[in-house]
Motif scaffolding. Structure first.
Motif, mmCIF file in Angstrom:
data_model
loop_
_atom_site.group_PDB
_atom_site.id
_atom_site.type_symbol
_atom_site.label_atom_id
_atom_site.label_comp_id
_atom_site.label_asym_id
_atom_site.label_seq_id
_atom_site.Cartn_x
_atom_site.Cartn_y
_atom_site.Cartn_z
ATOM 1 N N ILE A 23 -4.453 7.613 -8.728
ATOM 2 C CA ILE A 23 -3.108 8.103 -8.415
ATOM 3 C C ILE A 23 -2.436 7.209 -7.377
ATOM 4 N N THR A 24 -3.158 6.837 -6.334
ATOM 5 C CA THR A 24 -2.531 6.053 -5.265
ATOM 6 C C THR A 24 -2.356 4.581 -5.624
ATOM 7 N N LEU A 28 4.704 3.308 -6.203
ATOM 8 C CA LEU A 28 5.204 4.498 -5.526
ATOM 9 C C LEU A 28 6.170 5.260 -6.417
ATOM 10 N N ASN A 36 2.670 8.907 -3.107
ATOM 11 C CA ASN A 36 1.426 9.075 -3.858
ATOM 12 C C ASN A 36 0.371 9.800 -3.036
#
Length: 124
Positions: A23-24, A28, A36
């Motif tokens: 996810i990160t 952004l 995130n």
């Protein structure tokens, strides 16, 4: 800590860390600083809220906490990244962005945890 507890903890931590990384590592979302990290903190808080009720309602063995609460949610959510992002914003004199980020992460994480608990209570 017994062997099975260590295995549950490690399994949850590996899964949580992997999902956080995925996810990160995306660009952004909405090009907002820290968005995130905010997303993983909200998701992890919601899951922990749901789990905290299910643990009691289903009378689950406390060892499941090693997998879900401590391992998975502890590894998915990320206080250190949150702190670093805020320090960078502070150093770059982006005080308003930092304040919004702090309020959003703390407030929305609280709301997500509470919402998860309320939702699962209503569904049970």
């Amino acid at each position: 800590m017994k062997g099975i507890e260590f295995i549950l903890l490690a399994g949850g931590a590996i899964l949580g860390a992997y999902i956080r990384y995925k996810i990160t590592s995306f660009p952004l979302i909405l090009d907002i600083i820290g968005s995130n990290v905010l997303i993983v903190n909200i998701i992890g808080s919601f899951i922990l809220g749901v789990f905290s009720i299910l643990l009691i309602h289903w009378n689950l063995d406390q060892r499941y906490s090693f997998f879900v609460a401590i391992g998975f949610c502890g590894s998915l959510t990320t206080m250190s990244s949150f702190a670093l992002e805020n320090i960078v914003m502070f150093e770059n004199k982006q005080i308003l962005n930092m304040m919004v980020n702090v309020l959003a992460n703390v407030g929305l994480s609280f709301l997500a945890l509470y919402g998860g608990r309320v939702l699962i209570i209503q569904l049970l």
